[in-house]
Design a protein around this motif. Structure first.
Motif, mmCIF file in Angstrom:
data_model
loop_
_atom_site.group_PDB
_atom_site.id
_atom_site.type_symbol
_atom_site.label_atom_id
_atom_site.label_comp_id
_atom_site.label_asym_id
_atom_site.label_seq_id
_atom_site.Cartn_x
_atom_site.Cartn_y
_atom_site.Cartn_z
ATOM 1 N N GLY A 58 0.809 -1.217 0.000
ATOM 2 C CA GLY A 58 0.000 0.000 0.000
ATOM 3 C C GLY A 58 0.836 1.259 0.000
ATOM 4 O O GLY A 58 0.609 2.180 -0.802
ATOM 5 N N LEU A 59 1.834 1.320 0.888
ATOM 6 C CA LEU A 59 2.689 2.505 0.959
ATOM 7 C C LEU A 59 3.573 2.628 -0.276
ATOM 8 O O LEU A 59 3.812 3.733 -0.778
ATOM 9 N N GLY A 60 4.052 1.482 -0.790
ATOM 10 C CA GLY A 60 4.888 1.519 -1.986
ATOM 11 C C GLY A 60 4.156 2.126 -3.166
ATOM 12 O O GLY A 60 4.720 2.936 -3.927
ATOM 13 N N ILE A 61 2.886 1.768 -3.325
ATOM 14 C CA ILE A 61 2.087 2.333 -4.418
ATOM 15 C C ILE A 61 1.723 3.784 -4.128
ATOM 16 O O ILE A 61 1.794 4.656 -5.007
ATOM 17 N N LEU A 62 1.353 4.071 -2.869
ATOM 18 C CA LEU A 62 0.989 5.443 -2.490
ATOM 19 C C LEU A 62 2.133 6.416 -2.708
ATOM 20 O O LEU A 62 1.939 7.515 -3.265
ATOM 21 N N GLU A 163 6.092 -0.831 -12.394
ATOM 22 C CA GLU A 163 6.552 -0.898 -11.014
ATOM 23 C C GLU A 163 5.597 -1.724 -10.144
ATOM 24 O O GLU A 163 6.031 -2.555 -9.341
ATOM 25 N N VAL A 164 4.305 -1.472 -10.292
ATOM 26 C CA VAL A 164 3.320 -2.220 -9.506
ATOM 27 C C VAL A 164 3.386 -3.706 -9.862
ATOM 28 O O VAL A 164 3.347 -4.579 -8.979
ATOM 29 N N LEU A 184 10.211 -7.416 0.716
ATOM 30 C CA LEU A 184 9.711 -6.589 -0.389
ATOM 31 C C LEU A 184 9.999 -5.113 -0.135
ATOM 32 O O LEU A 184 10.172 -4.340 -1.087
ATOM 33 N N ALA A 185 10.055 -4.719 1.140
ATOM 34 C CA ALA A 185 10.283 -3.308 1.482
ATOM 35 C C ALA A 185 11.604 -2.789 0.930
ATOM 36 O O ALA A 185 11.737 -1.598 0.653
ATOM 37 N N ILE A 186 12.592 -3.664 0.764
ATOM 38 C CA ILE A 186 13.907 -3.246 0.276
ATOM 39 C C ILE A 186 13.784 -2.518 -1.057
ATOM 40 O O ILE A 186 14.447 -1.500 -1.301
ATOM 41 N N TYR A 187 12.906 -3.029 -1.930
ATOM 42 C CA TYR A 187 12.696 -2.373 -3.228
ATOM 43 C C TYR A 187 11.475 -1.472 -3.222
ATOM 44 O O TYR A 187 11.523 -0.335 -3.694
ATOM 45 N N ALA A 188 10.358 -1.961 -2.669
ATOM 46 C CA ALA A 188 9.090 -1.233 -2.742
ATOM 47 C C ALA A 188 9.153 0.138 -2.090
ATOM 48 O O ALA A 188 8.531 1.097 -2.565
ATOM 49 N N LEU A 189 9.909 0.261 -0.995
ATOM 50 C CA LEU A 189 9.941 1.497 -0.221
ATOM 51 C C LEU A 189 11.271 2.221 -0.298
ATOM 52 O O LEU A 189 11.466 3.223 0.411
ATOM 53 N N ASN A 190 12.186 1.752 -1.134
ATOM 54 C CA ASN A 190 13.501 2.388 -1.220
ATOM 55 C C ASN A 190 13.375 3.786 -1.826
ATOM 56 O O ASN A 190 12.867 3.934 -2.954
ATOM 57 N N PRO A 191 13.781 4.827 -1.132
ATOM 58 C CA PRO A 191 13.616 6.195 -1.640
ATOM 59 C C PRO A 191 14.278 6.439 -2.990
ATOM 60 O O PRO A 191 13.707 7.148 -3.833
ATOM 61 N N LEU A 192 15.474 5.892 -3.209
ATOM 62 C CA LEU A 192 16.131 6.110 -4.491
ATOM 63 C C LEU A 192 15.284 5.558 -5.630
ATOM 64 O O LEU A 192 15.104 6.224 -6.658
ATOM 65 N N VAL A 193 14.757 4.357 -5.463
ATOM 66 C CA VAL A 193 13.936 3.741 -6.505
ATOM 67 C C VAL A 193 12.706 4.595 -6.784
ATOM 68 O O VAL A 193 12.370 4.871 -7.947
ATOM 69 N N PHE A 203 13.951 4.414 -16.548
ATOM 70 C CA PHE A 203 13.380 3.119 -16.916
ATOM 71 C C PHE A 203 14.082 1.939 -16.258
ATOM 72 O O PHE A 203 13.846 0.796 -16.639
ATOM 73 N N GLU A 204 14.942 2.213 -15.282
ATOM 74 C CA GLU A 204 15.650 1.120 -14.615
ATOM 75 C C GLU A 204 14.697 0.169 -13.896
ATOM 76 O O GLU A 204 14.985 -1.019 -13.745
ATOM 77 N N GLY A 205 13.560 0.685 -13.427
ATOM 78 C CA GLY A 205 12.583 -0.178 -12.787
ATOM 79 C C GLY A 205 11.984 -1.177 -13.755
ATOM 80 O O GLY A 205 11.824 -2.365 -13.431
ATOM 81 N N MET A 206 11.643 -0.727 -14.956
ATOM 82 C CA MET A 206 11.123 -1.624 -15.980
ATOM 83 C C MET A 206 12.185 -2.649 -16.379
ATOM 84 O O MET A 206 11.897 -3.836 -16.547
#
Length: 441
Positions: A58-62, A163-164, A184-193, A203-206
């Protein structure tokens, strides 16, 4: 509400506020305000490491949605994205000419305005972006009305979709392998990402999505879908080519030719809309410039460049850049084909491979680290997480008059990351135990 959830809610609320400032209020010349913002985000990130899966998703998407209606303020690459997309709609190959060509009166195109041109950071250079980039550029500018947000919004929605999807891919893998869902938080909530992918439209996420899919599929002996996913990663960013030597044997030593064949054929298929003499010329020029002229946040290159100034009296990047790339390539092949250091997982070997590549590079922008952060979810290595914070110190160098290299910040950045890398990857456990014992005395 339990105390733990109150902590998560406070960390999430603080993060939303700071992301809002980054999206709509701050500029990249606000160096120290930015650094304070990054520090707060990483403190909140650490506080959310043990959150429940639904909180992380939820927070990662928000956090990513906060940027939805913003125009990137920390990167100007998106101007080129729009520029390339508009060329496609004119039936013009974006690799054909540098932007300055279209500013000549005889070559002018109405949609390529001087305002858009003034935002470009590489006016005299050919574009560098592979086919999946170009497809997104084309789709994003289909309804372009002259305002930046009319192209930025659809582009951001497409990257948000990838990303989702990636978050659910990671969550599915963690559940399948019985690992803690909190990873999952390591990637989902990482500020740099979040900042560099959702915020700055890189486009590094894709690319990371396709790369991780290729690793897991090839490891499961799915020798069509896996190599095809690797081809998709290469069609998003050229960098995943360096994963080829590792992955060609990941599906079994007897199947290496299948991995290579499908990857090559898939890449040819994806690149087909670009391939002609125009693309060959423009892409070749871009790659040559990347290795021989561009420099940003480098490590060993900066050290060797200073030796070159002392020895030759000028910047030796034209020869040093390609030689460093070749040296890095040789070392990558050695690590890939010997699995050195021994007893590493596939994800750990690829983390080492990407790290070697960036240590040998002359240019390492913050968003380059996002795929290594994604790999750290699977590898267990911490050095990419450390790097995802320290590399943001490069933003200190942006001023109203240009970019001034913050040497002290880059020095600390690489000393920190290389130090953690040596501890995690190179030191044997026996040596670590001895060092820990010494520190406790």
């Amino acid at each position: 509400m339990p105390p733990q959830r109150i902590k998560w809610a406070m960390a999430g609320g603080l993060s939303c506020f700071v992301y809002f400032l980054l999206a709509y209020k701050l500029q990249r010349t606000d160096a120290w305000i930015l650094q304070g913002s990054f520090a707060l985000l990483f403190l909140a990130f650490l506080a959310l490491q043990k959150a429940e899966l639904k909180w992380i998703l939820g927070l990662g998407i928000l956090f990513r949605l906060v940027f939805l209606f913003s125009v990137p303020a920390l990167s100007d690459d998106f101007y080129r994205f729009i520029w390339d997309g508009l060329l496609w709609h004119q039936g013009i190959h974006p690799f054909g000419n540098p932007p300055s060509f279209y500013m000549e009166a005889s070559n002018a195109i109405p949609t390529l305005t001087t305002e858009l041109y003034s935002g470009l950071n590489s006016k005299e250079y050919f574009t560098v972006y592979p086919p999946f980039h170009q497809l997104v550029f084309w789709l994003s500018t289909a309804t372009y009305d002259g305002s930046l947000i009319s192209a930025v919004l659809p582009m951001r929605l497409m990257l948000l979709g990838s990303e989702v999807a990636f978050l659910f891919v990671i969550a599915g893998y963690l559940k399948k392998t019985g690992r803690p869902s909190s990873l999952l938080a390591i990637y989902a909530l990482n500020p740099l990402v979040i900042i560099e992918v959702s915020g700055n439209l890189h486009f590094e996420g894709m690319m990371a999505l396709f790369l991780i899919l290729s690793i897991t599929l090839i490891a499961d002996k799915k020798l069509f879908g896996g190599p095809l996913a690797l081809a998709a990663a290469i069609a998003t960013k050229l960098t995943p080519v360096i994963a080829g030597p590792v992955l060609m044997f990941a599906g079994g030593k007897k199947n290496w030719w299948k991995v290579v064949l499908v990857t090559v054929l898939g890449s040819l298929l994806f690149f087909l809309p670009l391939i002609d003499l125009t693309w060959l010329t423009g892409q070749g020029e871009s790659l040559d410039l990347y290795f021989r002229k561009f420099e940003f946040n480098a490590s060993f290159y900066y050290l060797l460049r200073e030796i070159g100034f002392w020895w030759k009296g000028y910047n030796i990047i034209a020869t040093l850049g390609p030689r460093l790339a070749l040296s890095g390539g040789v070392l990558i092949l050695i690590v890939s084909w010997t699995n050195w250091p021994k007893d590493r997982s596939l994800f750990q070997v690829l983390s080492i491979v990407f790290f070697i590549y960036y240590l040998a590079a002359t240019t390492v922008h913050p968003w380059y680290v996002a795929p290594v952060v994604a790999l750290s979810v699977y590898s267990g290595y911490k050095f990419p997480i450390v790097w995802s914070y320290t590399i943001l110190w490069t933003y200190i160098g942006y001023t109203a008059t240009g970019y001034e290299v913050p040497w002290w910040a880059i020095t600390i950045e690489y000393l920190s990351v290389i130090g953690v890398f040596i501890w995690e990857v190179l030191l044997a456990q026996r040596t670590k135990n001895r060092l820990i014992a010494l520190l406790k005395r």
